[in-house]
Design an enzyme around this catalytic site. Sequence first.
Site, PDB file in Angstrom:
ATOM      1  CB  SER A   1      -0.857   0.105   1.714  1.00 43.75           C
ATOM      2  OG  SER A   1      -1.551  -0.402   1.100  1.00 43.75           O
TER       3      SER A   1
ATOM      4  NE  ARG B   1       1.805   4.309   9.948  1.00 43.31           N
ATOM      5  CZ  ARG B   1       1.168   3.045   9.620  1.00 43.31           C
ATOM      6  NH1 ARG B   1       0.175   2.695   9.458  1.00 43.31           N
ATOM      7  NH2 ARG B   1       2.604   2.285   8.634  1.00 43.31           N
TER       8      ARG B   1
ATOM      9  CG  HIS C   1      -2.137   2.883   5.123  1.00 42.27           C
ATOM     10  ND1 HIS C   1      -2.319   2.319   5.867  1.00 42.27           N
ATOM     11  CD2 HIS C   1      -1.788   2.012   3.806  1.00 42.27           C
ATOM     12  CE1 HIS C   1      -2.750   1.676   6.046  1.00 42.27           C
ATOM     13  NE2 HIS C   1      -2.131   1.122   5.177  1.00 42.27           N
TER      14      HIS C   1
END
Lengths: 213, 213
Positions: free
Chosen positions: A18, A43, A46
Amino acid sequence: MPDNEIEYIQPGEIEKRSFEIIERELRQQGITLPRDQASVTKRVIHTSADFDYAVTMTYSKDAVSVAKKLVLDGANIVTDTRMALSGINKRILESHGGQAHCFMADADVRKEAEKRQVTRAAVSMERAMMIPGPVIVVVGNAPTALLSLYDLIQKKKWKPAFVIGVPVGFVNVVTAKELILKTDVPYIINRGRKGGSTVAAAIVNAILYGLER
Amino acid sequence: MPDNEIEYIQPGEIEKRSFEIIERELRQQGITLPRDQASVTKRVIHTSADFDYAVTMTYSKDAVSVAKKLVLDGANIVTDTRMALSGINKRILESHGGQAHCFMADADVRKEAEKRQVTRAAVSMERAMMIPGPVIVVVGNAPTALLSLYDLIQKKKWKPAFVIGVPVGFVNVVTAKELILKTDVPYIINRGRKGGSTVAAAIVNAILYGLER
């Protein structure tokens, strides 16, 4: 690999894959994240699948290093939602001596909020200031938590050690974030309307994971 | 009221005001949500501040009514994250006889996932099928939960009563959602990469709040 085929991948590899996709798409969009902020912003992307955050995430000077040092020194965390509390990696936080708190569901907080006709989030911030030692305030939902913090800071009643300010929504959210940007408190803030408990937890976890690498 | 001024508003009025803003902006964008889906899609926009959901939220026939009836009949809910579990209004759910579960942190789920080299979310779905009576599966994070569900449905091993499928991310997320759309299970799914635990909880709560009005 197009989005419409199943990619057979070991469970432990999904996150790595990812992040590779995120990095590739950032490059394709011509975006280079500042080195010290990249782990946190990536993040957040994500956890949201939303590249808007690459542009709107805003950091005070050396914010990620400052936050890491606070955790290493045993700072406590106070969140404005049970969901954000639930998403934070307590194992790493507690291994450094800090604890994560959320006062939103406390009966006395609810009672006081009703009596004063303010939000529970605002009262929660006054509970946070009672915690001894440095406190990292994490706001993923309630702009009133940030407004209350701003008021405490302005009146020199209290200053949190760090503010992670990513409330989401339509009423006072943009303004509340901009007010915190005017203070001298170290911060990570997502400008604009977007944010949320998952984004708040992702920011905290990026900081915590950074201590383990 | 522009975004950069503080709007003084009673705590109980914030949500109402937010929905008015969402409705106004939907009108400005020329979007009319189908009447039976509007309460859910608007709550998702409320929780994300992201109008993309007005386009990508996808419902099977009479999905909201079907889900409401399941809750009224005491259906259980299984989530793939502690965060989604934390965000669901358990009071309303339990008042109709259902309970909310998340098996992700269970020691035996972790152990079995490691042994079989699958995700904990996939094993969680096999735990969900052990629950007696109808089960609403709520996936806010792990596309592997949906892939595992699809496999169970295809092999005629189990069929959940309803799927709320809003995992977020970059690996197998789009594909996993499209596979569930091909089944005959009633669903609310957000097509594309976006979703998350807050979105999952918002969908469930919109259904639950709809029972109280």
